[in-house]
Design a protein around this motif. Structure first.
Motif, PDB file in Angstrom:
ATOM      1  N   ILE A 245      39.927  31.964  41.530  1.00 20.25           N
ATOM      2  CA  ILE A 245      39.066  32.349  40.411  1.00 20.25           C
ATOM      3  C   ILE A 245      39.411  31.561  39.155  1.00 20.25           C
ATOM      4  CG2 ILE A 245      38.498  34.224  38.812  1.00 20.25           C
ATOM      5  CD1 ILE A 245      37.077  34.369  41.506  1.00 20.25           C
ATOM      6  N   TRP A 246      40.706  31.466  38.842  1.00 23.16           N
ATOM      7  CA  TRP A 246      41.094  30.755  37.622  1.00 23.16           C
ATOM      8  C   TRP A 246      40.770  29.269  37.714  1.00 23.16           C
ATOM      9  CZ3 TRP A 246      41.624  33.060  33.262  1.00 23.16           C
ATOM     10  CH2 TRP A 246      42.098  34.366  33.200  1.00 23.16           C
ATOM     11  N   THR A 247      40.854  28.716  38.910  1.00 28.67           N
ATOM     12  CA  THR A 247      40.468  27.315  39.088  1.00 28.67           C
ATOM     13  C   THR A 247      38.985  27.125  38.787  1.00 28.67           C
ATOM     14  OG1 THR A 247      42.164  26.990  40.792  1.00 28.67           O
ATOM     15  CG2 THR A 247      40.357  25.396  40.726  1.00 28.67           C
ATOM     16  N   VAL A 248      38.168  28.047  39.285  1.00 27.03           N
ATOM     17  CA  VAL A 248      36.728  27.964  39.039  1.00 27.03           C
ATOM     18  C   VAL A 248      36.421  28.171  37.552  1.00 27.03           C
ATOM     19  CG1 VAL A 248      34.486  28.984  39.574  1.00 27.03           C
ATOM     20  CG2 VAL A 248      36.183  28.701  41.383  1.00 27.03           C
ATOM     21  N   VAL A 249      37.163  29.073  36.898  1.00 29.27           N
ATOM     22  CA  VAL A 249      36.956  29.304  35.466  1.00 29.27           C
ATOM     23  C   VAL A 249      37.267  28.038  34.672  1.00 29.27           C
ATOM     24  CG1 VAL A 249      37.798  30.568  33.439  1.00 29.27           C
ATOM     25  CG2 VAL A 249      37.318  31.793  35.562  1.00 29.27           C
ATOM     26  N   VAL A 250      38.336  27.341  35.049  1.00 31.66           N
ATOM     27  CA  VAL A 250      38.670  26.080  34.377  1.00 31.66           C
ATOM     28  C   VAL A 250      37.534  25.077  34.548  1.00 31.66           C
ATOM     29  CG1 VAL A 250      40.197  24.069  34.437  1.00 31.66           C
ATOM     30  CG2 VAL A 250      41.165  26.370  34.502  1.00 31.66           C
ATOM     31  N   LEU A 251      37.017  24.968  35.763  1.00 30.89           N
ATOM     32  CA  LEU A 251      35.908  24.040  36.013  1.00 30.89           C
ATOM     33  C   LEU A 251      34.667  24.437  35.211  1.00 30.89           C
ATOM     34  CD1 LEU A 251      36.273  23.552  39.882  1.00 30.89           C
ATOM     35  CD2 LEU A 251      36.944  21.962  38.065  1.00 30.89           C
ATOM     36  N   ALA A 252      34.409  25.756  35.130  1.00 26.15           N
ATOM     37  CA  ALA A 252      33.261  26.228  34.352  1.00 26.15           C
ATOM     38  C   ALA A 252      33.442  25.904  32.873  1.00 26.15           C
ATOM     39  CB  ALA A 252      33.084  27.735  34.547  1.00 26.15           C
ATOM     40  N   GLY A 253      34.656  26.108  32.362  1.00 30.84           N
ATOM     41  CA  GLY A 253      34.927  25.793  30.964  1.00 30.84           C
ATOM     42  C   GLY A 253      34.763  24.314  30.674  1.00 30.84           C
ATOM     43  N   LEU A 254      35.250  23.482  31.582  1.00 30.33           N
ATOM     44  CA  LEU A 254      35.109  22.035  31.402  1.00 30.33           C
ATOM     45  C   LEU A 254      33.645  21.614  31.457  1.00 30.33           C
ATOM     46  CD1 LEU A 254      38.106  20.797  33.592  1.00 30.33           C
ATOM     47  CD2 LEU A 254      37.931  20.694  31.090  1.00 30.33           C
ATOM     48  N   GLU A 255      32.881  22.258  32.348  1.00 26.19           N
ATOM     49  CA  GLU A 255      31.457  21.923  32.464  1.00 26.19           C
ATOM     50  C   GLU A 255      30.712  22.248  31.171  1.00 26.19           C
ATOM     51  OE1 GLU A 255      27.243  22.276  33.266  1.00 26.19           O
ATOM     52  OE2 GLU A 255      28.557  23.955  32.753  1.00 26.19           O
ATOM     53  N   LEU A 256      31.050  23.387  30.553  1.00 26.95           N
ATOM     54  CA  LEU A 256      30.404  23.756  29.293  1.00 26.95           C
ATOM     55  C   LEU A 256      30.893  22.877  28.141  1.00 26.95           C
ATOM     56  CD1 LEU A 256      30.513  27.668  29.489  1.00 26.95           C
ATOM     57  CD2 LEU A 256      28.532  26.187  29.846  1.00 26.95           C
ATOM     58  N   LEU A 257      32.166  22.524  28.196  1.00 27.86           N
ATOM     59  CA  LEU A 257      32.753  21.747  27.103  1.00 27.86           C
ATOM     60  C   LEU A 257      32.215  20.323  27.063  1.00 27.86           C
ATOM     61  CD1 LEU A 257      34.833  21.824  24.796  1.00 27.86           C
ATOM     62  CD2 LEU A 257      36.571  21.124  26.454  1.00 27.86           C
TER      63      LEU A 257
END
Length: 258
Positions: A245-257
Motif C-alpha cells: 500500500i505504501w509503495t502505491v501511495v508513493v507512486l500516486a504522490g509522484l504521479e500527482l506531483l
C-alpha cells in the motif's frame, strides 16, 4: 435517485474509483494505515484537486464517528480542549492558503502532501514501532509551543488535503500515551477538525449542497471498509500488505506531483 447520480456526469470507471476511495477511507480506520492515501489520489482524479478535498471531508467524518463511538471514553478531554482553538485556527489558515493557491498547481501540492504523509509515517514508526502501552505510563512532557504548533499545522493540513491526521499521530505517539487513550484522543481531535473543515469547504465552494448527500452516503459505505480491513488483517500478513500500500501511495504522490 438516478437523476441525482447522473448530475455528477461520472463515467463507470469514475464511480468505481469513488466507491473504492470510500472503502479505502474506512479500511484506513480499521487497521490499514496509508490506504487512505489511495482514496485521496482517486478523488483527485475523479473530481479535480480542490473539489476532491471537499468531497472527502464528509466521508472522513462518517468514518471518524465510528472511531469516536468506540474509543470516546478513553479520550484525554483536557488535552482535546487545549488543542481545539489551535486546530480551528489552523483550519482558518488552511482556508486562506486553499483559496490563494491556483487550481492548476493544487494537484502537485496534494502529491507533495502524500509523499510527506509517507515520510511522517515511517519516521514515527521507526522511532516508535508501536503506540506504547506500559503498565504505568509516564507520558512525555508536553511543550506548549510544540502542542500549539501541531494543532495549527494539523488543522491546516486537514483543510488543505485531508492530511491532518499525519501530524497528530506523530505527536501523540511522541507523548507516549497508553494505546486506548491514544486512539480515543486521536479520534476525537480528527473528527472535530474535519467537522470544522466541512462548512469552510462549503463556504469557499469546494463542496456544494448538491454534493453532500452523495458524500455522506459514501461515508456510510466507508464503514464497510472498516469491517473489511479487520477481515483482511486476519488473513493477510499485515506488514506485506502495508508495504504494498505504501509503495502505491508513493507512486500516486509522484504521479500527482509530476
Amino acid at each position: 435517485m438516478l437523476d441525482y447520480l447522473h448530475s455528477f456526469q461520472l463515467s463507470t470507471l469514475d464511480w468505481v474509483l469513488v466507491v473504492l476511495g470510500a472503502l479505502f477511507v474506512g479500511m484506513s480506520k480499521g487497521g490499514l494505515p496509508g490506504i487512505s492515501g489511495l482514496a485521496v489520489w482517486m478523488y483527485v482524479k475523479v473530481f479535480g484537486a480542490k473539489e476532491s478535498v471537499g468531497m472527502l471531508v464528509s466521508v472522513l467524518i462518517c468514518a471518524d464517528l465510528f472511531g469516536v463511538v468506540i474509543y470516546r471514553r478513553h479520550a484525554d478531554l483536557a488535552f482535546v480542549k487545549r488543542m481545539l482553538p489551535f486546530l480551528i485556527s489552523g483550519t482558518l489558515v488552511g482556508t486562506l492558503v486553499f483559496v490563494l493557491l491556483p487550481g492548476a498547481f493544487y494537484q502537485h501540492f496534494i502529491g507533495a502532501i502524500l509523499l510527506l504523509l509517507v515520510f511522517f509515517h515511517f519516521g514515527t514508526k521507526r522511532l516508535h514501532p508501536e503506540p506504547p502501552e506500559p503498565p504505568d505510563p509516564q507520558p512525555a512532557e508536553r511543550s506548549k509551543l510544540v502542542e500549539r504548533t501541531v494543532g495549527v499545522c494539523s488543522g491546516s493540513f486537514s483543510m488543505l488535503a485531508n492530511a491532518g491526521s499525519v501530524l497528530l499521530v506523530a505527536y501523540l505517539i511522541r507523548l507516549g500515551l497508553p494505546k486506548l487513550v491514544f486512539l480515543g484522543t486521536f479520534a476525537s481531535l480528527i473528527l472535530i477538525s474535519n467537522v470544522v473543515c466541512l462548512p469552510l469547504h462549503w463556504a469557499i465552494g469546494s463542496v456544494t449542497l448538491n454534493d453532500l448527500p452523495l458524500s455522506f452516503a459514501l461515508g456510510l459505505l466507508s464503514l464497510v471498509g472498516v469491517v473489511a480491513a479487520r477481515l483482511l488483517v486476519a488473513v493477510i500478513p499485515q506488514k506485506l500488505f502495508e508495504a504494498f500500500i505504501w509503495t502505491v501511495v508513493v507512486l500516486a504522490g509522484l504521479e500527482l506531483l509530476f
